[in-house]
Enzyme design. Structure first.
Site, PDB file in Angstrom:
ATOM      1  N   ARG A   1       9.145 -26.032  40.540  1.00 58.04           N
ATOM      2  CA  ARG A   1       9.979 -25.318  41.519  1.00 58.04           C
ATOM      3  C   ARG A   1      11.423 -25.323  41.064  1.00 58.04           C
ATOM      4  O   ARG A   1      11.771 -25.964  40.083  1.00 58.04           O
ATOM      5  CB  ARG A   1       9.846 -25.942  42.904  1.00 58.04           C
TER       6      ARG A   1
ATOM      7  N   GLU B   1      16.921 -27.755  49.168  1.00 60.44           N
ATOM      8  CA  GLU B   1      17.552 -28.759  48.301  1.00 60.44           C
ATOM      9  C   GLU B   1      18.197 -28.144  47.057  1.00 60.44           C
ATOM     10  O   GLU B   1      17.742 -28.354  45.917  1.00 60.44           O
ATOM     11  CB  GLU B   1      16.547 -29.842  47.900  1.00 60.44           C
TER      12      GLU B   1
ATOM     13  N   GLU C   1      14.090 -33.746  56.526  1.00 57.10           N
ATOM     14  CA  GLU C   1      12.895 -34.389  55.989  1.00 57.10           C
ATOM     15  C   GLU C   1      13.095 -35.898  56.091  1.00 57.10           C
ATOM     16  O   GLU C   1      13.992 -36.448  55.463  1.00 57.10           O
ATOM     17  CB  GLU C   1      12.688 -34.010  54.515  1.00 57.10           C
TER      18      GLU C   1
ATOM     19  N   TRP D   1       7.384 -40.233  44.187  1.00 58.96           N
ATOM     20  CA  TRP D   1       8.260 -39.916  43.053  1.00 58.96           C
ATOM     21  C   TRP D   1       9.127 -41.061  42.556  1.00 58.96           C
ATOM     22  O   TRP D   1       9.837 -40.903  41.563  1.00 58.96           O
ATOM     23  CB  TRP D   1       9.144 -38.716  43.391  1.00 58.96           C
TER      24      TRP D   1
ATOM     25  N   GLN E   1       0.257 -35.027  45.903  1.00 57.59           N
ATOM     26  CA  GLN E   1      -0.957 -35.515  46.573  1.00 57.59           C
ATOM     27  C   GLN E   1      -0.835 -36.977  47.007  1.00 57.59           C
ATOM     28  O   GLN E   1      -1.490 -37.403  47.948  1.00 57.59           O
ATOM     29  CB  GLN E   1      -2.177 -35.316  45.686  1.00 57.59           C
ATOM     30  N   MET E   2       0.025 -37.769  46.323  1.00 58.17           N
ATOM     31  CA  MET E   2       0.172 -39.174  46.719  1.00 58.17           C
ATOM     32  C   MET E   2       1.342 -39.380  47.695  1.00 58.17           C
ATOM     33  O   MET E   2       1.737 -40.519  47.959  1.00 58.17           O
ATOM     34  CB  MET E   2       0.393 -40.046  45.467  1.00 58.17           C
TER      35      MET E   2
HETATM   36  C1  GAL Z   1      12.095 -33.375  48.939  1.00 58.39           C
HETATM   37  C2  GAL Z   1      11.666 -31.924  48.964  1.00 58.39           C
HETATM   38  C3  GAL Z   1      10.286 -31.763  49.549  1.00 58.39           C
HETATM   39  C4  GAL Z   1       9.350 -32.788  48.967  1.00 58.39           C
HETATM   40  C5  GAL Z   1       9.893 -34.156  49.235  1.00 58.39           C
HETATM   41  C6  GAL Z   1       8.993 -35.280  48.736  1.00 58.39           C
HETATM   42  O1  GAL Z   1      13.029 -33.597  47.932  1.00 58.39           O
HETATM   43  O2  GAL Z   1      12.552 -31.127  49.690  1.00 58.39           O
HETATM   44  O3  GAL Z   1       9.801 -30.474  49.297  1.00 58.39           O
HETATM   45  O4  GAL Z   1       9.204 -32.564  47.599  1.00 58.39           O
HETATM   46  O5  GAL Z   1      11.124 -34.279  48.589  1.00 58.39           O
HETATM   47  O6  GAL Z   1       9.550 -36.540  48.999  1.00 58.39           O
END
Ligand code: GAL
Length: 651
Positions: free
Chosen positions: A106, A145, A317, A325, A366-367
């Site tokens: 993305r 973002e 979020e 991540w 997925q995780m």
């Molecule tokens: C943010 C993003 C989301 C998702 C999320 C995962 O940075 O806007 O789309 O990827 O992290 O933690």
């Protein structure tokens, strides 16, 4: 009206249409009121050039609306579809090594790409035309973002041309540029703007002024992209919904304040455990707070984005469980989702939206945990979020008031300290965070300000090593009736990343008259010790040699100065422990008659109107001093991940 509402990020395009109604019912039953959709759905909205499929999105919106859910609709520009990239490959960003970044994840676009700007306006206009007046839509999120995955700075040949145009607008002529950048050094002189290249792939470091201007240029592209998108909604007949963008944590690659000027409310994405794991924190802190996050990390960002949104912010979020991540992706405490949500509310958030509704069992994330499992059953976070929704119903609505303390934070200073770090751990974000932490450990509320902010009404202003400050800012500081605490490295560069004519701290010499003659950048393990009261401390990382007519308040044991004061303003010329900073602040607060109360490790306090929130991040249980009669939620005894709220007597 409730104090704040709960939302969720939802992707109808990820699930069969047959389950949408059930998902919407479940959201509603859990106290969710807001649903954000659509930010990555371009390929479903416009599957082939000029052919729009609105049916699925109409149905999804109507399905959510049927449950009385309010919708935040996004423009889908964060993910250009493959057909668009095939048609215009020049949209793709180029990294600092001159590699074109490919399709397949993305944010694969360049902000300066003229064709991408046009295509983004075209797709956003189509979405806006279709839904701007839909009664279920309460707000818009532009893109997703900006800058994530290092996409602010791009180094395509076309970026270079745009940069040259930008330089022409920002420098009188090429001679002025040569002078401001100091290009006579190493024979870098240019004869025209058209000769100025991109500052990547140079043999050794590129000229810092060149890099700083390139960063400003890139930041302006983000601002312009956002501004153009925002304009579509301004011009759309009947559209009066608020507009936001979801900013990130630990992220300073563009000037968020300038982007925020085009938004009605700033929102941000809060992942406390991912960022604890990735951040500069010590191993001990990472272990101590591994399931709840650092006591000041989310708070700092809440306060920052309240400033970016000029008083209005929300969390778009919110981490609900383990992310996917970070290096280690800890499972939060069971109470963490509600705790983080309530913390955001304490700082003034208008809503807290959890990412995401349901975990997708395939593709990149997925995780990544969600509120519901891939099966549709409740995930561990679900009950905590339900509890938060119920608690919010019971709390009276208040806004945030102006804090007594302001902390200066500005983006060009972040870039300047990244371009020439000079010592590890001395970048603007980390320095600002350290001073913020010291003030928060005294139970203070803090407002974040920038170099253009109105400073009226503050009692203490912290300048935490802010590299670039100008005379106009210092004049406003002098006009405000406050005490300044200035950290090492402040005012050490001018707007072109050069040393100020009068040496550091440049214009801040008008507040504390001294000059920095040299900087000792200290390797790990090198320290200078000093005493304050009964305690001894050590400086590390950075220590300035200062020329001053007045005697320092404190000298290190080796005789070097450390703390200089003049007319109620203070300068600390080294990196010092957070505990010492909080002691310095206590002296200033006493003099300014600002009430404070040092807090036990990991306990934090924040006020919103007549409500006071106490949140315990510490593994140790703490007692707070609450009078039972005024306690509206929780109790005086707080274990890790617990909070209490009380209301002032006469409200
Ligand atoms: C943010 C993003 C989301 C998702 C999320 C995962 O940075 O806007 O789309 O990827 O992290 O933690």
């Amino acid at each position: 009206m409730a104090l704040a509402s709960i939302g969720v990020c939802y992707y109808p395009e990820h699930w069969p249409q047959e389950v949408w109604a059930e998902q919407a019912r479940t959201m509603r039953s859990g106290g969710i009121e807001l649903v954000r959709i659509g930010e990555f759905a371009w390929s479903r909205i416009e599957p082939s050039p000029g052919h729009f499929d609105w049916h699925w999105l109409d149905t999804a919106i109507d399905t959510l609306a049927a449950e009385n859910l309010q919708i935040i609709l996004c423009t889908p520009t964060a993910c250009p579809p493959l057909w668009l990239i095939e048609r215009y490959p020049e949209i793709l960003p180029v990294d600092a090594n001159d590699n074109v970044r490919r399709f397949g994840s993305r944010r694969h676009y360049r902000f300066a790409s003229a064709v991408y700007r046009e295509e983004s306006l075209r797709i956003s206009q189509a979405v806006i035309d279709r839904y701007a007046t839909h009664p279920a839509i309460v707000g818009w999120q532009l893109d997703n973002e900006y800058g994530c995955h290092e996409t602010t700075l791009s180094y395509a040949a076309d970026d270079e041309r745009a940069f040259q145009r930008w330089l022409e607008m920002h420098h009188v002529d090429i001679d002025a540029l040569n002078k401001a950048w100091g290009t006579v050094f190493w024979s870098q002189e240019y004869r025209s703007f058209a000769e100025v290249g991109r500052p990547n792939l140079t043999v050794t470091e590129a000229n810092p002024a060149h890099r700083l201007d390139y960063w400003r240029f890139a930041s302006d592209q983000v601002r312009d992209f956002n501004g153009e998108q925002r304009q579509l909604l301004r011009e759309c007949p009947g559209s009066d919904r608020w507009v936001t963008h979801n900013f990130m944590g630990n992220f300073v690659d563009f000037d968020h304040f300038t982007v925020g000027e085009d938004l009605d409310i700033a929102t941000w994405d809060s992942y406390p455990l991912g960022f604890l794991d990735q951040g500069w924190f010590s191993d001990e802190e990472k272990l101590r707070y591994r399931r709840i996050g650092h006591p000041d990390w989310a708070a700092f960002h809440h306060d920052l984005y309240r400033a970016v949104g000029r008083g209005r912010f929300a969390v778009m979020e919110q981490q609900p469980g383990p992310v996917n991540w970070a290096r280690s992706n800890a499972q939060p405490l069971d109470s963490a989702p509600a705790f983080w949500g309530m913390e955001a509310v304490a700082h003034g958030a208008e809503f807290v939206s959890f990412f995401r509704y349901q975990q997708l069992p395939r593709a990149q994330e997925q995780m990544h945990a969600a509120l519901r499992l891939p099966t549709g059953d409740a995930a561990p976070a679900w009950s905590s979020v339900n509890q938060l929704a119920q608690e919010l119903e019971t709390l009276p609505a208040y806004g945030s008031s102006q804090a007594p303390v302001a902390l200066l934070f500005d983006y060009p200073s972040c870039w300047a300290s990244t371009i020439q770090p000079h010592a590890p751990g001395m970048d603007q974000l980390e320095n600002a965070f350290q001073y913020y932490s010291a003030a928060r450990s005294l139970g203070l509320d803090i407002d974040i300000v920038n170099t253009r902010s109105n400073l009226h009404g503050y009692k203490m202003l912290i300048i935490p090593g802010t590299v670039i400050v100008d005379d106009a800012f210092v004049s406003r500081v002098k006009a405000a009736d406050l005490s300044c605490l200035i950290g090492a490295r402040s005012g050490s560069r001018d707007e072109h990343c050069a040393l100020p004519d009068a040496l550091a701290p440049g214009p801040l010499q008008r507040l504390v008259p001294l000059r920095v003659l040299a900087v000792d950048s200290m390797r790990p393990g090198a320290v200078r010790s000093f005493s304050y009261g009964q305690e001894t401390f050590e400086t590390s990382r950075w220590h300035e040699s200062v020329d001053s007519e007045s005697e320092p308040r404190i000298r290190c044991d080796d005789g070097s100065g450390l703390w200089y004061s003049a007319g109620g303003n203070h300068y600390i010329n080294a990196h010092v422990p957070t505990k010492f900073l909080s002691l310095v602040m206590q002296e200033i607060l006493l003099a300014q008659t600002v009430p404070y109360a040092p807090l036990p490790e990991g306990l934090r306090i924040r006020r919103r109107g007549a409500l006071t929130f106490a949140l315990n991040f510490s593994p140790d249980t703490h007692r707070v001093d609450i009078d039972d009669a005024h306690c509206v939620l929780g109790s005086a005894q707080l274990a890790q991940g617990e909070y209490a709220i009380w209301q002032q007597a006469n409200d």
